[in-house]
Design an enzyme around this catalytic site. Sequence first.
Site, PDB file in Angstrom:
ATOM      1  N   GLU A   1      63.501  37.073  56.392  1.00 11.69           N
ATOM      2  CA  GLU A   1      62.425  36.879  57.359  1.00 11.69           C
ATOM      3  C   GLU A   1      62.866  36.079  58.579  1.00 11.69           C
ATOM      4  OE1 GLU A   1      58.283  38.055  57.655  1.00 11.69           O
ATOM      5  OE2 GLU A   1      59.950  38.585  56.350  1.00 11.69           O
TER       6      GLU A   1
ATOM      7  N   CYS B   1      55.750  41.445  60.662  1.00 14.97           N
ATOM      8  CA  CYS B   1      54.413  40.839  60.730  1.00 14.97           C
ATOM      9  C   CYS B   1      54.444  39.418  61.284  1.00 14.97           C
ATOM     10  CB  CYS B   1      53.753  40.864  59.357  1.00 14.97           C
ATOM     11  SG  CYS B   1      54.770  40.177  58.034  1.00 14.97           S
TER      12      CYS B   1
ATOM     13  N   HIS C   1      49.228  34.975  59.057  1.00  9.32           N
ATOM     14  CA  HIS C   1      50.464  34.242  59.297  1.00  9.32           C
ATOM     15  C   HIS C   1      50.238  33.269  60.455  1.00  9.32           C
ATOM     16  CE1 HIS C   1      52.392  36.698  56.440  1.00  9.32           C
ATOM     17  NE2 HIS C   1      53.193  37.403  57.197  1.00  9.32           N
TER      18      HIS C   1
ATOM     19  N   THR D   1      49.944  54.221  47.702  1.00  9.09           N
ATOM     20  CA  THR D   1      49.317  53.450  46.624  1.00  9.09           C
ATOM     21  C   THR D   1      49.581  51.949  46.725  1.00  9.09           C
ATOM     22  OG1 THR D   1      51.237  53.855  45.196  1.00  9.09           O
ATOM     23  CG2 THR D   1      49.380  55.392  45.004  1.00  9.09           C
ATOM     24  N   GLY D   2      50.558  51.523  47.525  1.00  2.89           N
ATOM     25  CA  GLY D   2      50.875  50.101  47.678  1.00  2.89           C
ATOM     26  C   GLY D   2      49.883  49.391  48.587  1.00  2.89           C
TER      27      GLY D   2
ATOM     28  N   ARG E   1      64.284  49.458  62.281  1.00  2.00           N
ATOM     29  CA  ARG E   1      63.965  48.594  63.431  1.00  2.00           C
ATOM     30  C   ARG E   1      65.172  48.339  64.328  1.00  2.00           C
ATOM     31  NH1 ARG E   1      60.322  44.246  60.246  1.00  2.00           N
ATOM     32  NH2 ARG E   1      58.592  45.634  59.739  1.00  2.00           N
TER      33      ARG E   1
ATOM     34  N   THR F   1      48.464  41.827  57.638  1.00  3.56           N
ATOM     35  CA  THR F   1      48.424  43.205  57.149  1.00  3.56           C
ATOM     36  C   THR F   1      47.613  44.126  58.057  1.00  3.56           C
ATOM     37  OG1 THR F   1      46.508  42.929  55.686  1.00  3.56           O
ATOM     38  CG2 THR F   1      48.683  42.446  54.753  1.00  3.56           C
TER      39      THR F   1
END
Length: 361
Positions: free
Chosen positions: A210, A158, A251, A13-14, A118, A337
């Site tokens: 990040e 990303c 980005h 749902t996100g 990761r 995304t």
Amino acid sequence: MSEKLKVGILGGTGMVGQRFISLLENHPWFEVTTIAASPRSAGQTYEQAVGGRWKMDTPMPEAVKNIVVKNVNEVEKVAAEVDFVFSAVDMTKEEIKKIEEEYAKTETPVVSNNSAHRWTPDVPMVVPEINAGHMEVIEFQKKRLGTSRGFIAVKPNCSIQSYTPALTAWKEFGPYEVIVTTYQAISGAGKTFKDWPEMKGNIIPYIGGEEEKSEKEPLRIWGKIQDGVIVPDDSVKITSQCIRVPVLNGHTAAVFVKFKEHPTKEQLIEKLENYSGMAQKLDLPSAPKQFIRYLSEDDRPQVALDVNYENGMGVNIGRLREDSVYDWKFVGLSHNTVRGAAGGAVLCAELLKAQGYITKK
């Protein structure tokens, strides 16, 4: 039922879950048959659970609207209905680690968009054009988990997609010191301008966690498998700053590089334009025909013009020029995304199918 592999979306749902669902509409190999989310969404149809929070530019696919959402914590129930899952759950890092391993132990492969695994040494973190061979570490991971077909594979952060492919294309010239500043879209935080009106006309010079990811994850992608784990590369030093900017998708990175060799501009551009990897060799359904393109105009790449290059799966590089302190500098752009999140994970799953790691149960 079709011969397509049955796919579950964990955290469907996100925003990233929605991106998975939109990208998998009419996919030639995969079919979304199960959607799982938090207990508060369970029991509702997907259309009811998302309500007015559908954030994609394209309409919600008809095929998923009436799927009844399952409780993501009911691992056995969800896993019983699918051949593999994509994970985009919104939990703490420790909770994500735990639940992804629980799914893997039901003999269900997990292809994750999350950062939790990761740095798990035997979990491959893959950009299919760069380090497809890292999937071989899965055999060691399965021994640790005690599984025959269940495992976890992840895609990287990303932000690194906008510059790591270029540095990879130039590896033979010996890049050894890199400064990168990323200018990151608000969808990277799962937001739109409607959700986050204070970002209009604003810049925030901090995105939690990040900078460490931007500096360290390329080294793991360039690493080697030794004794059943991935050992990061240590030949390049990267330092970064990561800034949130008022852009919805895309980005951008401003990058400065020092090389051991002395490549010409023509050599650097030729390496970018001719770079390809396993995704292109295998002609995977989501793979861009040309992974990296070089734009010669002084004012490119631009988010408004270039972010959807190759359906958002390609990387744009421009403004390559000599620098007075470093050797060369350039600007990169990628869709955060698509290539940077759900699309990158879908491409990983396609690679895993092609390599024989994901099959019908």
